[in-house]
Design a protein around this motif. Structure first.
Motif, PDB file in Angstrom:
ATOM      1  N   UNK A 135       0.874  -1.179   0.000  1.00 47.65           N
ATOM      2  CA  UNK A 135       0.000   0.000   0.000  1.00 47.65           C
ATOM      3  C   UNK A 135       0.916   1.236   0.000  1.00 47.65           C
ATOM      4  N   UNK A 139       0.996   4.005   1.509  1.00 42.13           N
ATOM      5  CA  UNK A 139       1.373   4.528   2.839  1.00 42.13           C
ATOM      6  C   UNK A 139       2.384   3.593   3.503  1.00 42.13           C
ATOM      7  N   UNK A 140       2.185   2.286   3.319  1.00 43.24           N
ATOM      8  CA  UNK A 140       3.143   1.319   3.879  1.00 43.24           C
ATOM      9  C   UNK A 140       4.510   1.483   3.215  1.00 43.24           C
ATOM     10  N   UNK A 166       6.121   4.608   4.549  1.00 42.30           N
ATOM     11  CA  UNK A 166       6.623   4.358   5.908  1.00 42.30           C
ATOM     12  C   UNK A 166       7.907   3.530   5.853  1.00 42.30           C
ATOM     13  N   UNK A 170       1.948   9.833  10.104  1.00 39.73           N
ATOM     14  CA  UNK A 170       2.399   8.610   9.437  1.00 39.73           C
ATOM     15  C   UNK A 170       1.841   7.371  10.128  1.00 39.73           C
ATOM     16  N   UNK A 211      -0.682   4.795   8.509  1.00 37.27           N
ATOM     17  CA  UNK A 211      -0.275   3.388   8.472  1.00 37.27           C
ATOM     18  C   UNK A 211      -1.370   2.501   9.068  1.00 37.27           C
TER      19      UNK A 211
END
Lengths: 323, 67
Positions: A50, A52-53, A56, B30, B34
């Motif tokens: 994903x 966002x993953x 990160x 974040x 997440x």
């Protein structure tokens, strides 16, 4: 009422560094290379996270690299102070206290590993922890000051990020991840030894046993040639895996030809000639080495696009079954 | 005049405080992002709520008996 400002004129102490000084502790230039190669590792992986993953994962891999940079600056403050290239770093310049660098490095190490675990998987986090340990302990504390092969083995620390990126996406290590690792691992010695050829006095002053200091420039030139010849097949073999293709192969072929020619030129040069032109060829080779790595990883990223897949199909490009 | 003059040190501290604030806010954002990403892409989860639900019992679903 007493104004405390009168007492602090011109005085700074622990904790008085600027935000930028702490950012410098994380070696942002090294971090940018880590971000780029780890991002490529994520992009070329067959499993997609994903967004966002993925974001990160990249942030925490970069943070882990920055943490090891801070630990390196804490430990190496004494030799950084001696070398012209590193004398302005936050710890040797006095902007940041050594203890602050240690605290920041240690806490960011733990934070980055735990967060990468939560964001992706345990294997990626374990690899990141090993990378930090390898750079801060194996390279910085042990190899750097004890052996002229310091950067050969220490180069592994810089080679892990694309593998961590790949593992963050897939959860396992495969031949592609190993080849990306080997590409940086084999590239590191010629890259740093070219730098050492024209920055020799710095390492000599700091008593860092770089190959140029312990074995001389002639031996360093021999080593550069040997590692460059060993690097070329590693880079070209990657073209026949799932992350390679015709575009990568063409780019890699040209870059390796240029790199080998450059290494031969350095090998042929006599010291008097190099000194006369102020190591112009060595500086060119160093600049070429930067472009070499950037373009190889850029080519990996391009091969992951649908257009590159269409081209591979069109020309009938196949991955090698023995890989 | 001198009593109210900003020392360079204060500017540096202010800059550092703002920097830390931005970093912390970005970290919170974040972790929040997440969490949402994990919840939307992960498998369906059911929490235990003190009542027996047959769909949460693997043995019952396959018809097998517990040893």
């Amino acid at each position: 009422m007493t104004d405390i400002r009168a007492d602090i004129a011109g005085q700074t102490g622990p904790g008085d560094a600027s935000f930028g000084d702490y950012v410098q502790l994380l070696k942002p230039r090294v971090m940018s290379l880590v971000v780029f190669t780890a991002l490529v590792g994520l992009i070329v992986a067959p499993v997609h996270l994903h967004p966002v993953e993925a974001l990160a994962a990249i942030i925490f891999i970069a943070l882990g690299a920055g943490a090891s940079g801070a630990l390196n600056m804490w430990w190496d403050a004494d030799i950084d102070r001696v070398m012209r290239r590193t004398a302005k770093r936050p710890v040797p310049s006095g902007a940041v206290e050594p203890g602050e660098a240690l605290g920041l490095g240690a806490s960011l190490s733990v934070l980055s590993v735990v967060m990468l675990w939560l964001a992706t998987n345990a294997l990626a986090a374990g690899l990141l922890a090993f990378t930090i340990f390898f750079y801060a302990v194996i390279y910085t504390m042990w190899l750097k000051r004890s052996t002229p092969q310091n950067i050969v083995i220490g180069g592994a620390a810089g080679a892990f990020p694309p593998m961590v990126g790949w593992v963050a996406a897939t959860g396992s290590i495969s031949i592609e991840a190993v080849l990306m690792f080997l590409l940086i691992f084999m590239w590191t010695p010629p890259h740093f030894w070219a730098l050492a050829l024209f920055m020799n006095s710095d390492y000599e002053k700091a008593k860092v046993p770089m190959l140029t200091v312990t074995h001389g420039r002639r031996s360093t030139r021999n080593h550069i040639l040997v590692y460059t010849l060993l690097l070329a097949p590693v880079a070209l073999i990657a073209a026949f895996t799932s992350i390679g293709g015709p575009i990568y192969f063409a780019v890699s072929l040209v870059l390796n030809l240029l790199f080998v020619i450059g290494a031969f030129r350095l090998w042929m040069r006599r010291e008097e000639r190099a000194e006369a032109d102020k190591y112009a060829a060595e500086k060119r080779f160093f600049a070429l080495s930067l472009a070499y790595l950037f373009l190889h990883f850029a080519a990996f990223a391009v091969e992951a696009t649908p257009w590159a897949h269409a081209l591979s199909t069109y020309v009938g490009w196949e991955t090698a079954s023995w890989l | 005049m001198a009593l109210t003059r900003e020392h360079e040190l204060h500017k540096r501290r202010q800059g550092r405080n703002i920097g830390v604030l931005v970093v912390l806010l970005a970290f919170v954002a974040l972790v929040f992002g997440l969490t949402i990403a994990k919840m939307t892409t992960g498998d369906q989860l059911q929490g235990f709520d003190h009542t027996y639900r047959i769909e949460m019992d693997p043995g019952a679903r396959t018809g097998g008996a517990d040893e």
